[in-house]
Enzyme design. Sequence first.
Site, PDB file in Angstrom:
ATOM      1  N   THR A 142      56.740   5.950 -15.924  1.00 26.86           N
ATOM      2  CA  THR A 142      58.054   6.014 -16.581  1.00 26.86           C
ATOM      3  C   THR A 142      59.029   6.634 -15.575  1.00 26.86           C
ATOM      4  O   THR A 142      59.592   5.925 -14.754  1.00 26.86           O
ATOM      5  CB  THR A 142      58.001   6.814 -17.899  1.00 26.86           C
ATOM      6  OG1 THR A 142      57.320   8.050 -17.686  1.00 26.86           O
ATOM      7  CG2 THR A 142      57.276   6.019 -18.969  1.00 26.86           C
ATOM      8  N   LYS A 188      49.729   8.946 -15.189  1.00 25.69           N
ATOM      9  CA  LYS A 188      51.175   9.021 -15.091  1.00 25.69           C
ATOM     10  C   LYS A 188      51.619  10.333 -15.718  1.00 25.69           C
ATOM     11  O   LYS A 188      50.976  10.865 -16.622  1.00 25.69           O
ATOM     12  CB  LYS A 188      51.861   7.824 -15.748  1.00 25.69           C
ATOM     13  CG  LYS A 188      51.666   7.652 -17.243  1.00 25.69           C
ATOM     14  CD  LYS A 188      52.544   8.489 -18.140  1.00 25.69           C
ATOM     15  CE  LYS A 188      54.014   8.308 -17.798  1.00 25.69           C
ATOM     16  NZ  LYS A 188      54.852   9.220 -18.690  1.00 25.69           N
ATOM     17  N   THR A 224      51.284  16.730 -20.869  1.00 22.78           N
ATOM     18  CA  THR A 224      52.059  15.575 -21.283  1.00 22.78           C
ATOM     19  C   THR A 224      51.849  14.469 -20.276  1.00 22.78           C
ATOM     20  O   THR A 224      52.495  14.445 -19.260  1.00 22.78           O
ATOM     21  CB  THR A 224      53.538  15.923 -21.341  1.00 22.78           C
ATOM     22  OG1 THR A 224      53.654  17.051 -22.158  1.00 22.78           O
ATOM     23  CG2 THR A 224      54.347  14.795 -21.881  1.00 22.78           C
ATOM     24  N   GLU A 254      59.830  15.795 -12.683  1.00 21.45           N
ATOM     25  CA  GLU A 254      61.152  15.154 -12.646  1.00 21.45           C
ATOM     26  C   GLU A 254      62.134  15.966 -11.806  1.00 21.45           C
ATOM     27  O   GLU A 254      62.409  17.135 -12.074  1.00 21.45           O
ATOM     28  CB  GLU A 254      61.669  14.971 -14.069  1.00 21.45           C
ATOM     29  CG  GLU A 254      60.906  13.890 -14.812  1.00 21.45           C
ATOM     30  CD  GLU A 254      61.269  13.769 -16.274  1.00 21.45           C
ATOM     31  OE1 GLU A 254      60.952  12.712 -16.850  1.00 21.45           O
ATOM     32  OE2 GLU A 254      61.836  14.719 -16.830  1.00 21.45           O
ATOM     33  N   ASN A 279      66.971  13.678 -17.453  1.00 25.02           N
ATOM     34  CA  ASN A 279      66.727  13.802 -18.879  1.00 25.02           C
ATOM     35  C   ASN A 279      67.997  13.695 -19.724  1.00 25.02           C
ATOM     36  O   ASN A 279      67.930  13.494 -20.940  1.00 25.02           O
ATOM     37  CB  ASN A 279      65.990  15.104 -19.176  1.00 25.02           C
ATOM     38  CG  ASN A 279      64.528  14.989 -18.810  1.00 25.02           C
ATOM     39  OD1 ASN A 279      63.746  14.363 -19.517  1.00 25.02           O
ATOM     40  ND2 ASN A 279      64.158  15.561 -17.686  1.00 25.02           N
ATOM     41  N   SER A 334      68.983   5.699 -21.557  1.00 25.00           N
ATOM     42  CA  SER A 334      69.860   4.643 -21.053  1.00 25.00           C
ATOM     43  C   SER A 334      69.420   4.149 -19.690  1.00 25.00           C
ATOM     44  O   SER A 334      69.949   3.147 -19.228  1.00 25.00           O
ATOM     45  CB  SER A 334      71.300   5.153 -20.962  1.00 25.00           C
ATOM     46  OG  SER A 334      71.382   6.316 -20.152  1.00 25.00           O
TER      47      SER A 334
END
Length: 409
Positions: free
Chosen positions: A155, A181, A192, A278, A404, A409
């Site tokens: 992702t 992932k 997670t 991230e 985030n 979008s």
Amino acid sequence: MNIQMIEGGITTPAGFKAASHEAGIKKRQKKDMAMIYSEVPCETAGTFTKNLVKAAPVIWDMNLVRSNEPGHAIVINSGVANACTGQEGYKYCEDMAKETAAKLGIKPESVYVASTGVIGKQLPMDKIISGIDVLASRLQDGKEAGEMAALAIMTTDTAPKEAAVRFEIGGKEVTIGGMCKGSGMIHPNMCTMLSFLSTDVSITKALLQEALLEAVQDTYNMVSVDGDTSTNDTVLILANGLAENIMITEKNEDYRTFLAAMQVINEYLAKKIAGDGEGATALFEVKVINAEETNQAKELAKSIVSSSLTKAAIFGHDANWGRILCAMGYSGAEFNPDKTDIYFESAAGKIKLVENGMATAYSEEEATKILSEPEVTVIADIKAGNARATAWGCDLTYDYIKINADYRS
């Protein structure tokens, strides 16, 4: 005990195949579905999120793991998490399993499903079903098929994550392969993430489950990126026995070797997740040493690696050791701060910042140099015993907010 990291991934063990496909689930053109398949039925084990809000695939897979049915295949989609989708979402898991089973000539009860992506949306089942049909026709062994499957489950990950280890059990060469992932919504508590492991080892279901649970505690459960425990956390392992070793039925030397190999591959994958947090620019490792007992060391290490202030300091290459000692203090673990030493270490060297709870005459310039490396370690020595624990995370950067703020979008 000779356990070797080798090139490869989910398709490296004997009898495993994989496929990937761009089904159009994601808005941007990317591979977004993958399938893993064993030529023969497998003993299967799994561990899952502790979040009370569990995605439909998690519930489906938990039910399968509890059954005595062998596993045969896993089908995965990225882009939509199939979480908070009610009975309709669970029915879609069943539909995915039935379609996969029909195409592969196996039982629906042997098909595991996994999803990752946006929470609250229903799966686009026309694209999912069409994707399953394509995946079933593309199954292949070999390195490339495994690599593409690892790519398809991403992702916000910046790179695919895969690994393989080779070792010997009872005179037979055996292998464990894996792919995972994870980048955001990562926090210790079964983490997670999605992780899929394959092995050609012959082992009972009970011992496979026990080995997986033990390996997870010191690997995935010691990772934190942002403090959020997801709805979709899943680790699954399929063992097809094609290495033809004498089946592991008790906790003997063969079992201990297998468990050690599980620790090696899962630690490698866990660190890949932590380093790919991230927006991250650095892998942040925390070692608590000389603790009185292991749980104490784990609580302290996880508190440090989860501290937003400490993570921000790592990003700024700022030797703000007070944030580390503070995080230890609110961890819930008892320790004596007046006996604690703190070090920073990286490829650029090692420096002692704190001795017995007070600052040393360290060089800020040297500390900044050490913190400027892509992998940084904090060592907290609490001088209370011989136990230790290690946790992994990443720095906290501006890009974490950017990613985030517009994830959907």
